[in-house]
Scaffold this motif. Structure first.
Motif, PDB file in Angstrom:
ATOM      1  N   PHE A  49      34.622  -8.122   6.948  1.00 22.46           N
ATOM      2  CA  PHE A  49      34.047  -9.453   7.173  1.00 22.46           C
ATOM      3  C   PHE A  49      33.464 -10.013   5.873  1.00 22.46           C
ATOM      4  CE2 PHE A  49      30.678 -12.371   8.468  1.00 22.46           C
ATOM      5  CZ  PHE A  49      31.324 -13.136   9.430  1.00 22.46           C
ATOM      6  N   ALA A  50      32.833  -9.135   5.094  1.00 24.73           N
ATOM      7  CA  ALA A  50      32.230  -9.576   3.831  1.00 24.73           C
ATOM      8  C   ALA A  50      33.280 -10.086   2.856  1.00 24.73           C
ATOM      9  CB  ALA A  50      31.441  -8.421   3.202  1.00 24.73           C
ATOM     10  N   PHE A  51      34.422  -9.444   2.790  1.00 25.51           N
ATOM     11  CA  PHE A  51      35.461  -9.840   1.843  1.00 25.51           C
ATOM     12  C   PHE A  51      36.295 -11.022   2.345  1.00 25.51           C
ATOM     13  CE2 PHE A  51      34.725  -5.525   0.189  1.00 25.51           C
ATOM     14  CZ  PHE A  51      34.598  -5.824  -1.166  1.00 25.51           C
ATOM     15  N   ASP A  52      36.480 -11.110   3.654  1.00 27.76           N
ATOM     16  CA  ASP A  52      37.388 -12.116   4.197  1.00 27.76           C
ATOM     17  C   ASP A  52      36.707 -13.383   4.693  1.00 27.76           C
ATOM     18  OD1 ASP A  52      39.451 -10.430   3.661  1.00 27.76           O
ATOM     19  OD2 ASP A  52      39.802  -9.811   5.753  1.00 27.76           O
ATOM     20  N   VAL A  53      35.431 -13.304   5.106  1.00 27.62           N
ATOM     21  CA  VAL A  53      34.773 -14.454   5.737  1.00 27.62           C
ATOM     22  C   VAL A  53      33.527 -14.883   4.974  1.00 27.62           C
ATOM     23  CG1 VAL A  53      33.757 -15.347   7.870  1.00 27.62           C
ATOM     24  CG2 VAL A  53      35.664 -13.719   7.983  1.00 27.62           C
ATOM     25  N   SER A  54      32.524 -14.013   4.940  1.00 29.56           N
ATOM     26  CA  SER A  54      31.256 -14.383   4.308  1.00 29.56           C
ATOM     27  C   SER A  54      30.670 -13.175   3.592  1.00 29.56           C
ATOM     28  CB  SER A  54      30.268 -14.912   5.355  1.00 29.56           C
ATOM     29  OG  SER A  54      28.964 -15.039   4.799  1.00 29.56           O
ATOM     30  N   LEU A  55      30.559 -13.288   2.305  1.00 28.52           N
ATOM     31  CA  LEU A  55      30.002 -12.171   1.539  1.00 28.52           C
ATOM     32  C   LEU A  55      28.547 -11.926   1.907  1.00 28.52           C
ATOM     33  CD1 LEU A  55      30.444 -10.100  -0.701  1.00 28.52           C
ATOM     34  CD2 LEU A  55      29.692 -11.835  -2.355  1.00 28.52           C
ATOM     35  N   LEU A  56      27.798 -13.014   2.138  1.00 34.37           N
ATOM     36  CA  LEU A  56      26.373 -12.889   2.477  1.00 34.37           C
ATOM     37  C   LEU A  56      26.184 -12.187   3.813  1.00 34.37           C
ATOM     38  CD1 LEU A  56      23.372 -13.451   2.070  1.00 34.37           C
ATOM     39  CD2 LEU A  56      23.737 -15.717   3.098  1.00 34.37           C
ATOM     40  N   TRP A  57      26.757 -12.769   4.891  1.00 38.64           N
ATOM     41  CA  TRP A  57      26.560 -12.191   6.221  1.00 38.64           C
ATOM     42  C   TRP A  57      27.253 -10.843   6.353  1.00 38.64           C
ATOM     43  CZ3 TRP A  57      22.844 -13.536   9.211  1.00 38.64           C
ATOM     44  CH2 TRP A  57      22.321 -14.836   9.129  1.00 38.64           C
ATOM     45  N   GLY A  58      28.410 -10.732   5.773  1.00 40.97           N
ATOM     46  CA  GLY A  58      29.085  -9.433   5.798  1.00 40.97           C
ATOM     47  C   GLY A  58      28.273  -8.366   5.099  1.00 40.97           C
ATOM     48  N   GLY A  59      27.650  -8.748   3.985  1.00 43.63           N
ATOM     49  CA  GLY A  59      26.808  -7.800   3.255  1.00 43.63           C
ATOM     50  C   GLY A  59      25.590  -7.389   4.053  1.00 43.63           C
ATOM     51  N   ILE A  60      25.000  -8.373   4.761  1.00 46.07           N
ATOM     52  CA  ILE A  60      23.835  -8.067   5.602  1.00 46.07           C
ATOM     53  C   ILE A  60      24.215  -7.101   6.721  1.00 46.07           C
ATOM     54  CG2 ILE A  60      22.203  -9.037   7.263  1.00 46.07           C
ATOM     55  CD1 ILE A  60      22.158 -11.586   5.525  1.00 46.07           C
ATOM     56  N   PHE A  61      25.325  -7.415   7.416  1.00 46.35           N
ATOM     57  CA  PHE A  61      25.770  -6.535   8.498  1.00 46.35           C
ATOM     58  C   PHE A  61      26.126  -5.151   7.974  1.00 46.35           C
ATOM     59  CE2 PHE A  61      27.174 -10.596  10.771  1.00 46.35           C
ATOM     60  CZ  PHE A  61      26.026 -10.625  11.540  1.00 46.35           C
ATOM     61  N   PHE A  62      26.753  -5.117   6.807  1.00 42.45           N
ATOM     62  CA  PHE A  62      27.127  -3.828   6.220  1.00 42.45           C
ATOM     63  C   PHE A  62      25.885  -2.978   5.953  1.00 42.45           C
ATOM     64  CE2 PHE A  62      27.876  -1.118   2.511  1.00 42.45           C
ATOM     65  CZ  PHE A  62      28.970  -0.381   2.949  1.00 42.45           C
ATOM     66  N   CYS A  63      24.854  -3.597   5.393  1.00 37.98           N
ATOM     67  CA  CYS A  63      23.618  -2.844   5.103  1.00 37.98           C
ATOM     68  C   CYS A  63      22.966  -2.342   6.384  1.00 37.98           C
ATOM     69  CB  CYS A  63      22.649  -3.722   4.323  1.00 37.98           C
ATOM     70  SG  CYS A  63      23.177  -4.073   2.628  1.00 37.98           S
ATOM     71  N   ILE A  64      22.976  -3.194   7.422  1.00 36.55           N
ATOM     72  CA  ILE A  64      22.382  -2.792   8.698  1.00 36.55           C
ATOM     73  C   ILE A  64      23.113  -1.586   9.270  1.00 36.55           C
ATOM     74  CG2 ILE A  64      22.029  -3.473  11.103  1.00 36.55           C
ATOM     75  CD1 ILE A  64      21.514  -6.330  10.076  1.00 36.55           C
ATOM     76  N   PHE A  65      24.450  -1.661   9.332  1.00 36.41           N
ATOM     77  CA  PHE A  65      25.225  -0.564   9.913  1.00 36.41           C
ATOM     78  C   PHE A  65      25.222   0.671   9.020  1.00 36.41           C
ATOM     79  CE2 PHE A  65      27.296  -4.054  12.383  1.00 36.41           C
ATOM     80  CZ  PHE A  65      26.934  -3.588  13.634  1.00 36.41           C
ATOM     81  N   LEU A  66      25.055   0.478   7.727  1.00 36.48           N
ATOM     82  CA  LEU A  66      24.945   1.620   6.820  1.00 36.48           C
ATOM     83  C   LEU A  66      23.678   2.407   7.122  1.00 36.48           C
ATOM     84  CD1 LEU A  66      26.217   3.073   4.382  1.00 36.48           C
ATOM     85  CD2 LEU A  66      24.778   1.638   2.911  1.00 36.48           C
ATOM     86  N   VAL A  67      22.570   1.701   7.346  1.00 39.77           N
ATOM     87  CA  VAL A  67      21.303   2.358   7.680  1.00 39.77           C
ATOM     88  C   VAL A  67      21.404   3.052   9.039  1.00 39.77           C
ATOM     89  CG1 VAL A  67      18.878   1.960   8.248  1.00 39.77           C
ATOM     90  CG2 VAL A  67      19.902   0.815   6.277  1.00 39.77           C
TER      91      VAL A  67
END
Length: 204
Positions: A49-67
């Protein structure tokens, strides 16, 4: 006694009488438990999602799921390293059930013997002995016993025969006899649940 000061996800104030000390193998776990698969998919999906749609929101979701993934695997690691290990017996094949005995006493007053009967997805056959690791459900600090316990077969986390046999060898023959005797108090056919065991020495 093993140093528990590095524990993040469990209560480090309590110590198991027979800690599991079993390694968690992620691929083995994902064969039996679906939650880590979904967490991994969510993590990878957020990256896409971060690479294809939104780097900001994708990055936020990625950090959340990483934790979330970090704490999930940390808890599993600590559960099977420090959780209370007890022997279980396959008591039914249709449906597949196992029974595990423990004492819910917190160690400072009385004896509260129980048997937990639960569904089983492993390879063990009828009457076969298996190893489990349990976490205990809390209660008021002033009460002398835990409310419940939740055994998980070791084979759900680890398929190394040497390690599994080492855990089985940590159980005394007396503990197996205790479990077999307690099973005589449980009504047939076996059903899932927590069963209190009433003896002259129990505090129920």
């Amino acid at each position: 006694m093993k140093d528990n000061r590095g524990i993040l996800t469990l209560d480090s104030d309590t110590v198991a009488s027979n800690p599991g000390k079993v390694r968690v193998m992620p691929l083995v776990l994902m064969r039996y438990v679906h939650k880590p698969v979904f967490l991994l998919i969510a993590l990878l999906s957020s990256l896409v999602f971060a690479f294809d749609v939104s780097l900001l929101w994708g990055g936020i979701f990625f950090c959340i799921f990483l934790v979330i993934n970090f704490f999930y695997w940390r808890r599993k690691k600590e559960q099977f390293a420090y959780g209370d290990s007890n022997g279980g017996i396959v008591i039914s094949e249709k449906p597949k059930l196992i029974a595990v005995a423990t004492d819910l006493s917190k160690g400072f007053a009385g004896s509260y013997p129980v048997v937990k009967v639960l569904s089983y997805k492993g390879k063990g056959k009828l009457n076969e002995r298996i190893g489990t690791v349990s976490l205990y459900e809390g209660s008021e600090s002033c009460t002398p016993h835990w409310n419940d316990f939740f055994p998980v077969p070791l084979e759900y986390m680890n398929n190394n025969k040497a390690e599994l046999n080492a855990v089985l060898n940590s159980y005394s023959e007396e503990s197996w006899h205790i479990l077999e005797d307690r099973l005589k108090q449980i009504e047939l056919p076996y059903k899932e649940g927590l069963f209190k065991i009433f003896t002259e020495n129990s505090s129920w």
